[in-house]
Design a protein around this motif. Structure first.
Motif, short mmCIF file in Angstrom:
data_model
loop_
_atom_site.label_atom_id
_atom_site.label_comp_id
_atom_site.label_asym_id
_atom_site.label_seq_id
_atom_site.Cartn_x
_atom_site.Cartn_y
_atom_site.Cartn_z
N MET A 1 -2.29 -36.74 6.57
CA MET A 1 -3.19 -37.84 6.48
C MET A 1 -2.48 -39.08 7.00
SD MET A 1 -5.17 -39.38 3.15
CE MET A 1 -6.04 -37.86 2.89
N THR A 2 -3.22 -39.92 7.68
CA THR A 2 -2.67 -41.14 8.25
C THR A 2 -3.48 -42.34 7.78
OG1 THR A 2 -1.99 -39.96 10.23
CG2 THR A 2 -2.16 -42.34 10.40
N TYR A 3 -2.76 -43.39 7.43
CA TYR A 3 -3.39 -44.66 7.07
C TYR A 3 -2.86 -45.73 8.01
CZ TYR A 3 -4.93 -42.74 2.61
OH TYR A 3 -5.53 -41.99 1.64
N LEU A 4 -3.71 -46.64 8.36
CA LEU A 4 -3.28 -47.82 9.12
C LEU A 4 -3.18 -48.97 8.14
CD1 LEU A 4 -2.68 -49.29 11.77
CD2 LEU A 4 -5.15 -49.65 12.01
N PHE A 5 -1.99 -49.49 7.97
CA PHE A 5 -1.72 -50.57 7.03
C PHE A 5 -1.29 -51.78 7.84
CE2 PHE A 5 1.38 -52.60 4.02
CZ PHE A 5 0.46 -53.00 3.09
N VAL A 6 -2.15 -52.78 7.92
CA VAL A 6 -1.85 -53.98 8.70
C VAL A 6 -1.43 -55.08 7.74
CG1 VAL A 6 -2.78 -55.69 10.29
CG2 VAL A 6 -3.54 -53.31 10.44
N ALA A 7 -0.25 -55.65 7.98
CA ALA A 7 0.26 -56.67 7.06
C ALA A 7 1.29 -57.54 7.76
CB ALA A 7 0.89 -56.02 5.85
N GLN A 8 1.48 -58.71 7.21
CA GLN A 8 2.56 -59.58 7.66
C GLN A 8 3.70 -59.59 6.65
OE1 GLN A 8 0.65 -63.35 8.33
NE2 GLN A 8 -0.02 -62.75 10.35
N ASP A 9 3.51 -58.93 5.53
CA ASP A 9 4.52 -58.85 4.48
C ASP A 9 5.44 -57.66 4.78
OD1 ASP A 9 6.01 -58.49 2.18
OD2 ASP A 9 4.32 -58.79 0.82
N LEU A 10 6.57 -57.92 5.41
CA LEU A 10 7.45 -56.83 5.81
C LEU A 10 8.05 -56.08 4.62
CD1 LEU A 10 9.24 -58.38 8.90
CD2 LEU A 10 7.41 -56.71 8.85
N GLN A 11 8.16 -56.73 3.49
CA GLN A 11 8.63 -56.06 2.28
C GLN A 11 7.64 -54.96 1.89
OE1 GLN A 11 11.50 -56.82 0.34
NE2 GLN A 11 11.04 -54.98 -0.80
N ASN A 15 8.17 -50.76 2.13
CA ASN A 15 8.07 -49.94 0.93
C ASN A 15 6.95 -48.91 1.00
OD1 ASN A 15 10.22 -51.08 -0.45
ND2 ASN A 15 8.97 -52.76 -1.19
N ARG A 16 5.97 -49.07 1.90
CA ARG A 16 4.80 -48.20 1.92
C ARG A 16 4.68 -47.32 3.16
NH1 ARG A 16 3.41 -52.77 -0.70
NH2 ARG A 16 2.30 -52.56 -2.67
N GLU A 33 11.30 -46.29 12.69
CA GLU A 33 11.19 -45.61 11.40
C GLU A 33 11.59 -46.62 10.32
OE1 GLU A 33 10.20 -42.42 10.82
OE2 GLU A 33 9.78 -42.28 12.97
N ARG A 34 11.04 -46.45 9.13
CA ARG A 34 11.29 -47.38 8.02
C ARG A 34 12.79 -47.58 7.77
NH1 ARG A 34 8.94 -45.62 2.46
NH2 ARG A 34 9.95 -43.73 3.13
N ASN A 35 13.56 -46.51 7.82
CA ASN A 35 14.99 -46.63 7.51
C ASN A 35 15.82 -47.08 8.71
OD1 ASN A 35 14.60 -44.27 8.89
ND2 ASN A 35 15.78 -42.98 7.51
N CYS A 36 15.19 -47.43 9.82
CA CYS A 36 15.91 -47.88 11.02
C CYS A 36 15.49 -49.29 11.44
CB CYS A 36 15.67 -46.91 12.17
SG CYS A 36 16.29 -45.26 11.87
N VAL A 52 12.86 -62.70 7.13
CA VAL A 52 12.64 -62.30 5.73
C VAL A 52 13.98 -62.03 5.06
CG1 VAL A 52 10.36 -61.36 6.13
CG2 VAL A 52 12.33 -59.88 6.33
N MET A 53 13.96 -62.11 3.76
CA MET A 53 15.17 -61.80 3.01
C MET A 53 15.47 -60.32 3.14
SD MET A 53 14.40 -64.01 -0.42
CE MET A 53 15.82 -63.37 -1.24
N PRO A 54 16.73 -59.93 2.99
CA PRO A 54 17.04 -58.49 3.03
C PRO A 54 16.20 -57.73 2.01
CG PRO A 54 19.04 -59.80 2.92
CD PRO A 54 17.89 -60.75 2.73
N PHE A 55 15.74 -56.56 2.40
CA PHE A 55 14.91 -55.79 1.50
C PHE A 55 15.45 -54.38 1.35
CE2 PHE A 55 12.94 -56.41 5.63
CZ PHE A 55 12.88 -55.11 6.12
N ASN A 56 15.00 -53.73 0.31
CA ASN A 56 15.46 -52.39 -0.03
C ASN A 56 14.90 -51.39 0.98
OD1 ASN A 56 16.38 -50.15 -1.25
ND2 ASN A 56 15.11 -50.32 -3.09
N ARG A 57 15.76 -50.63 1.64
CA ARG A 57 15.32 -49.66 2.65
C ARG A 57 15.63 -48.25 2.19
NH1 ARG A 57 18.38 -53.29 6.21
NH2 ARG A 57 16.91 -54.81 6.94
N HIS A 58 15.05 -47.81 1.08
CA HIS A 58 15.35 -46.46 0.60
C HIS A 58 14.48 -45.43 1.19
CE1 HIS A 58 12.24 -48.00 -1.88
NE2 HIS A 58 12.85 -47.93 -3.03
#
Length: 58
Positions: A1-11, A15-16, A33-36, A52-58
């Motif tokens: 399944m694919t979702y298109l998530f459009v946002a300006q909030d990089l955090q 995370n999503r 990719e999220r982790n790159c 943006v401030m550094p964010f968690n890239r798990h």
């Protein structure tokens, strides 16, 4: 399944989403990719990530 998530909030995006596309004036300029996210090569993508401030890239 694919979702298109459009946002300006990089955090929220980091995370999503598994992949992140950076658009500039309606054109995809970078796909990562999220982790790159720190591997961005496009100057616009780099500027967005640096704004943006550094964010968690798990």
């Amino acid at each position: 399944m694919t979702y298109l998530f459009v946002a300006q909030d990089l955090q929220a995006v980091a995370n999503r989403c598994d992949r992140v596309l950076f658009l500039y004036r309606g054109t995809i300029v970078e796909e990562l990719e999220r982790n790159c996210l720190s591997d961005a090569k496009n100057e616009y993508a780099k500027a967005l990530l640096a704004s943006v401030m550094p964010f968690n890239r798990h």
